[in-house]
Write an enzyme that holds these catalytic residues in place. Structure first.
Site, mmCIF file in Angstrom:
data_model
loop_
_atom_site.group_PDB
_atom_site.id
_atom_site.type_symbol
_atom_site.label_atom_id
_atom_site.label_comp_id
_atom_site.label_asym_id
_atom_site.label_seq_id
_atom_site.Cartn_x
_atom_site.Cartn_y
_atom_site.Cartn_z
ATOM 1 N N GLY A 115 0.983 -1.134 -0.049
ATOM 2 C CA GLY A 115 -0.061 -0.066 0.048
ATOM 3 C C GLY A 115 0.745 1.261 -0.131
ATOM 4 O O GLY A 115 2.017 1.080 0.182
ATOM 5 N N LEU A 116 0.003 2.416 -0.078
ATOM 6 C CA LEU A 116 0.859 3.594 -0.192
ATOM 7 C C LEU A 116 1.627 3.736 0.960
ATOM 8 O O LEU A 116 1.293 3.266 2.285
ATOM 9 C CB LEU A 116 -0.233 4.648 -0.478
ATOM 10 C CG LEU A 116 -0.757 5.045 -1.843
ATOM 11 C CD1 LEU A 116 -1.733 5.754 -1.955
ATOM 12 C CD2 LEU A 116 0.499 5.010 -2.985
ATOM 13 N N SER A 117 2.655 4.901 1.290
ATOM 14 C CA SER A 117 3.469 5.206 2.394
ATOM 15 C C SER A 117 2.179 5.907 3.151
ATOM 16 O O SER A 117 1.312 6.904 2.658
ATOM 17 C CB SER A 117 4.441 6.192 1.967
ATOM 18 O OG SER A 117 5.016 6.796 3.153
ATOM 19 N N GLY A 118 2.248 5.675 4.372
ATOM 20 C CA GLY A 118 1.317 6.149 5.259
ATOM 21 C C GLY A 118 -0.071 5.602 5.427
ATOM 22 O O GLY A 118 -0.870 5.894 6.266
ATOM 23 N N SER A 119 -0.204 4.381 4.637
ATOM 24 C CA SER A 119 -1.566 3.706 4.596
ATOM 25 C C SER A 119 -1.741 2.829 5.976
ATOM 26 O O SER A 119 -2.741 2.562 6.410
ATOM 27 C CB SER A 119 -1.700 2.905 3.499
ATOM 28 O OG SER A 119 -0.485 1.894 3.360
ATOM 29 N N GLY A 120 -0.554 2.511 6.753
ATOM 30 C CA GLY A 120 -0.556 1.925 7.940
ATOM 31 C C GLY A 120 -0.063 0.507 7.867
ATOM 32 O O GLY A 120 -0.441 -0.443 8.550
ATOM 33 N N LYS A 121 0.656 0.164 6.830
ATOM 34 C CA LYS A 121 1.306 -1.239 6.800
ATOM 35 C C LYS A 121 2.105 -1.658 7.808
ATOM 36 O O LYS A 121 1.812 -2.727 8.308
ATOM 37 C CB LYS A 121 2.081 -1.378 5.362
ATOM 38 C CG LYS A 121 1.346 -1.046 4.031
ATOM 39 C CD LYS A 121 2.384 -1.051 2.840
ATOM 40 C CE LYS A 121 3.573 -0.173 2.961
ATOM 41 N NZ LYS A 121 2.927 1.409 2.984
ATOM 42 N N SER A 122 2.981 -0.862 8.097
ATOM 43 C CA SER A 122 3.931 -1.365 9.360
ATOM 44 C C SER A 122 3.185 -1.582 10.560
ATOM 45 O O SER A 122 3.353 -2.385 11.554
ATOM 46 C CB SER A 122 5.134 -0.230 9.483
ATOM 47 O OG SER A 122 5.806 -0.409 8.500
ATOM 48 N N SER B 75 5.998 -1.619 -2.140
ATOM 49 C CA SER B 75 6.189 -2.843 -3.085
ATOM 50 C C SER B 75 5.071 -2.171 -4.261
ATOM 51 O O SER B 75 4.099 -2.966 -4.580
ATOM 52 C CB SER B 75 5.761 -4.139 -2.942
ATOM 53 O OG SER B 75 4.591 -4.236 -1.994
#
Length: 201
Positions: A33-40, A107
């Site tokens: 997902g986009l940066s800031g989407s909450g992946k981590s 990615s």
């Protein structure tokens, strides 16, 4: 080439034996997902939830990996591809070791994510699309990267001057714009339980 002199050495303990002893399926859960989407945030919340259910996990985080293994890579399309290729190979090792590996990487390219999928079995790779609009990600901007990208201080930034290709058929879509972290974790856990990949109380 040096690879002509390399021979694969089989392990004395198989992946299947490790899975049987662990009593759960090893796999790669790939958050994109986009940066800031909450992946981590989501990957780590899921890791904690599974850990407390006696399921061994490890989170491979995009920024953390670039501090060591991939510190020689930049953010050009070519370097992004190599970044994901390496993570795919590391993820395969974790799966072989009997663990659940959670990867949190933008990615952005479908081809690269497919390459990782191709080196794992069908029941070992689960793509989780962490869906969040670009507008919302820019509002969040936890690292201040969107602001820098808009000011031309960062080049090749996904969503601004580099594309993000949404997954076409992800295993799970988690909408972090409307769901809480807890709701998102539950959605993923429920999916894994339904697929009989893990058992949790």
């Amino acid at each position: 080439m040096a690879t002509n002199n390399i021979v694969w050495h089989d392990s004395s303990v198989t992946k299947e034996e490790r899975r049987k002893k662990n009593n759960y399926q090893s796999m790669c859960i790939w958050f994109t997902g986009l940066s800031g989407s909450g992946k981590s945030t989501l990957a780590n919340a899921l890791a904690r939830h599974l850990f407390e259910a006696n399921i061994q996990t490890y989170v491979l985080d995009g920024d953390n990996i670039r501090h060591g293994l991939n510190k020689d890579l930049g953010f050009t399309d070519e370097d992004r591809k190599e970044n994901i290729r390496r993570i795919g190979e590391v993820s395969k090792l974790f799966v072989d070791s009997g663990q659940i590996v959670l990867t949190a990487f933008i990615s952005p390219f479908r081809e690269d994510r497919q390459q990782v999928r191709d080196i794992l079995s069908d029941d070992e790779f689960f793509e989780v699309y962490v869906k969040c609009s670009l507008d919302e990600c820019e509002v969040r901007d936890p690292k201040g990267l969107y602001k820098k990208a808009r000011n031309n201080e960062i080049k090749h930034f996904t969503g601004i001057d580099s594309p993000y290709e949404e997954p076409e058929n992800p295993a799970i879509i988690v909408d972090t714009e409307t769901q809480t972290v807890e709701e998102s974790v539950k959605q993923i856990v429920d999916y894994l339980v339904q697929k009989q990949l893990i058992m949790v109380n």
